[in-house]
Design a protein around this motif. Structure first.
Motif, short mmCIF file in Angstrom:
data_model
loop_
_atom_site.label_atom_id
_atom_site.label_comp_id
_atom_site.label_asym_id
_atom_site.label_seq_id
_atom_site.Cartn_x
_atom_site.Cartn_y
_atom_site.Cartn_z
N CYS A 326 0.83 -1.20 0.00
CA CYS A 326 0.00 0.00 0.00
C CYS A 326 0.87 1.26 0.00
CB CYS A 326 -0.92 -0.02 1.23
SG CYS A 326 -2.01 1.40 1.35
N GLN A 327 1.98 1.21 0.73
CA GLN A 327 2.90 2.33 0.76
C GLN A 327 3.56 2.56 -0.59
OE1 GLN A 327 5.72 3.43 4.32
NE2 GLN A 327 6.79 1.97 3.02
N ARG A 328 3.76 1.48 -1.35
CA ARG A 328 4.34 1.61 -2.70
C ARG A 328 3.33 2.17 -3.68
NH1 ARG A 328 6.83 -3.77 -4.80
NH2 ARG A 328 6.98 -2.40 -6.62
N PHE A 329 2.08 1.75 -3.59
CA PHE A 329 1.07 2.18 -4.55
C PHE A 329 0.57 3.60 -4.26
CE2 PHE A 329 0.07 -2.59 -4.58
CZ PHE A 329 0.95 -2.81 -5.63
N PHE A 330 0.60 4.02 -3.00
CA PHE A 330 0.12 5.35 -2.61
C PHE A 330 1.20 6.04 -1.79
CE2 PHE A 330 -3.54 2.44 -2.78
CZ PHE A 330 -4.25 3.01 -3.83
N PRO A 331 2.28 6.49 -2.44
CA PRO A 331 3.38 7.12 -1.70
C PRO A 331 2.97 8.49 -1.15
CG PRO A 331 3.75 7.28 -4.05
CD PRO A 331 2.53 6.43 -3.88
N THR A 332 3.71 8.95 -0.18
CA THR A 332 3.45 10.25 0.44
C THR A 332 4.80 10.85 0.86
OG1 THR A 332 2.22 11.37 2.18
CG2 THR A 332 3.10 9.20 2.70
N ASP A 333 4.77 11.79 1.79
CA ASP A 333 6.01 12.41 2.24
C ASP A 333 6.91 11.36 2.89
OD1 ASP A 333 4.95 14.78 1.41
OD2 ASP A 333 4.14 15.30 3.38
N PRO A 334 8.22 11.46 2.66
CA PRO A 334 9.15 10.49 3.26
C PRO A 334 9.06 10.44 4.78
CG PRO A 334 10.24 11.73 1.54
CD PRO A 334 8.90 12.37 1.74
N SER A 335 8.68 11.56 5.41
CA SER A 335 8.61 11.60 6.87
C SER A 335 7.44 10.78 7.41
CB SER A 335 8.48 13.04 7.36
OG SER A 335 7.32 13.65 6.83
N ARG A 336 6.51 10.38 6.55
CA ARG A 336 5.34 9.61 6.99
C ARG A 336 5.38 8.18 6.47
NH1 ARG A 336 0.19 12.98 5.30
NH2 ARG A 336 -0.82 11.66 6.87
N MET A 337 6.51 7.78 5.90
CA MET A 337 6.65 6.44 5.34
C MET A 337 7.63 5.62 6.17
SD MET A 337 6.72 7.31 1.26
CE MET A 337 6.77 5.60 0.78
N VAL A 338 7.44 4.31 6.15
CA VAL A 338 8.30 3.37 6.86
C VAL A 338 9.32 2.81 5.87
CG1 VAL A 338 8.41 1.25 8.23
CG2 VAL A 338 6.44 2.78 8.44
N ASP A 339 10.62 2.90 6.19
CA ASP A 339 11.67 2.42 5.29
C ASP A 339 11.50 3.04 3.91
OD1 ASP A 339 12.69 0.86 7.31
OD2 ASP A 339 11.57 -0.92 6.70
N TYR A 340 11.57 4.36 3.86
CA TYR A 340 11.28 5.09 2.64
C TYR A 340 12.19 4.68 1.49
CZ TYR A 340 11.43 8.93 -0.70
OH TYR A 340 11.43 9.66 -1.85
N GLU A 341 13.50 4.64 1.75
CA GLU A 341 14.44 4.32 0.67
C GLU A 341 14.16 2.94 0.09
OE1 GLU A 341 16.71 6.09 -0.76
OE2 GLU A 341 16.40 7.89 0.45
N LYS A 342 13.93 1.97 0.94
CA LYS A 342 13.70 0.61 0.47
C LYS A 342 12.41 0.52 -0.33
CE LYS A 342 13.25 -4.13 2.15
NZ LYS A 342 13.24 -5.01 3.33
N SER A 343 11.35 1.17 0.16
CA SER A 343 10.06 1.11 -0.53
C SER A 343 10.09 1.86 -1.85
CB SER A 343 8.96 1.69 0.37
OG SER A 343 8.86 0.96 1.57
N TYR A 344 10.83 2.96 -1.88
CA TYR A 344 10.84 3.79 -3.08
C TYR A 344 11.58 3.12 -4.22
CZ TYR A 344 11.42 7.89 -6.05
OH TYR A 344 11.41 8.75 -7.11
N HIS A 345 12.65 2.39 -3.89
CA HIS A 345 13.48 1.81 -4.95
C HIS A 345 13.07 0.39 -5.31
CE1 HIS A 345 16.23 5.20 -5.11
NE2 HIS A 345 16.31 5.18 -3.78
N GLN A 346 12.07 -0.17 -4.67
CA GLN A 346 11.66 -1.53 -5.02
C GLN A 346 10.92 -1.54 -6.35
OE1 GLN A 346 9.40 -3.11 -1.74
NE2 GLN A 346 11.20 -4.08 -0.86
#
Length: 346
Positions: A326-346
């Motif tokens: 869900c975090q990958r399909f609906f991204p938001t600000d990095p400060s509100r995401m868990v493991d932002y770098e890992k989720s963003y580059h997957q």
């Protein structure tokens, strides 16, 4: 005295009728007498023999309908399983390998009876991920065989259930979760989780064919299949509106923050549901028969639900996977995401 003589004469006539004692043979072995008695018994009870044709037509018809073979016990022994295999199957069912006075053939017959009456047996914990990967490989091979060796693009796709939700529906869900009762909230949770699962399956099916066939691609497909099987008990409870209240409250809070795209707070509520934060280890709610200091601080809401049983552990683990995607399909600000770098580059 006359009674004893009469009994001796009766025994003599009985032995003469069985041809055990004649004018030339005055002695006999006890085993010969037992064999004669067994022969007379089976002649009298011919219908009890498996596969015998001496019974009535009704018995023969019922045996034919039941699928029994016409093999005698002696012939049937030629088809017995090896002793090692019998022992292995009995141990899988937590059954004794040999009962007192039981022969190997009788143990085999007992195993057959168990397998007919209880075909499914609990074999303990399994490697579900390996089973899912094996299923992906077998499905791919079956598709190739059916298509005559031609490559079929659908052979590596995962099964998805069509669910359509728009952005306006997300806002409506968020507002309804604030005010609706638990029964309606379960319907909203079911629809939302199925939609995330649909997006995940669609994303996997849109991959290039080469990536689907790679080891990494097969692992991703197997993970999706495993997650679907893990979530079935959760979806069933939500559909039947009989989810436990304590877990349901946590699921509502998690879904609210997912809809708001506040993934850090959703993750906090997830861990609170999964491992709990009770004052005592393992989520103990009863500490004795007397009231203790801090007893009122213990609530069933803070219990480690992941430790309750294997089924709960599986769908709680699968829920975490849905939160990640869900975090990958609906991204938001990095400060509100868990493991932002890992989720963003997957």
């Amino acid at each position: 005295m006359d009674f004893i003589k009469a009994e001796i004469e009766r025994k003599k006539r009985q032995l003469e009728n069985k041809e055990l004692v004649t004018s030339e043979k005055k002695y006999f072995k006890r085993g010969e007498l037992a064999a004669k008695e067994a022969e007379e018994y089976w002649k009298k009870h011919q219908r009890l023999l498996p596969g015998s044709s001496g019974g009535s037509d009704q018995n023969s018809d019922s045996e034919g309908n039941a699928g029994k073979s016409d093999l005698s016990p002696e012939k049937d022994k030629t088809f017995i399983l090896p002793r090692k295999e019998v022992i292995r199957r009995l141990r899988e069912r937590v059954e004794p390998i040999t009962l007192f006075g039981e022969t190997e053939y009788e143990a085999y017959q007992r195993l057959r009876k168990l397998e007919i009456l209880e075909p499914d047996v609990n074999k303990g914990y399994k490697n579900d991920l390996k089973a899912a990967m094996d299923k992906v490989d077998s499905d791919y091979l079956q598709e190739i065989l059916k298509s005559g060796g031609d490559d079929d693009k659908k052979s590596n796709d995962v099964k998805v259930m069509q669910v359509e939700i728009t952005g306006d529906d997300f806002k409506k869900m968020r507002e309804e979760l604030e005010t609706c009762n638990h029964e309606k909230a379960q319907g909203i949770l079911l629809e939302y989780l199925q939609y995330i699962l649909y997006l995940w399956g669609t994303d996997l099916n849109n991959r290039p064919e080469e990536e689907k066939r790679s080891t990494r691609g097969k692992l991703a497909s197997a993970t999706h299949s495993q997650t679907v099987s893990y979530l079935k008990p959760l979806f069933r409870k939500l559909k039947q509106r009989r989810m436990q209240t304590d877990i349901l409250e946590c699921l509502i809070e998690i879904t609210k923050f997912l809809l708001e795209r506040d993934y850090i707070r959703a993750s906090d509520h997830y861990y609170e549901m999964a491992i709990g934060n009770a004052p005592w280890p393992v989520g103990v709610t009863m500490v004795g028969i007397h009231a203790r200091t801090g007893r009122e601080k213990i609530s069933s809401r803070f219990v480690a639900h992941v430790l309750n049983d294997e089924t709960q552990r599986k769908y709680i683990q699968a829920l975490k996977r849905l939160m990640t995607y869900c975090q990958r399909f609906f991204p938001t600000d990095p400060s509100r995401m868990v493991d932002y770098e890992k989720s963003y580059h997957q």
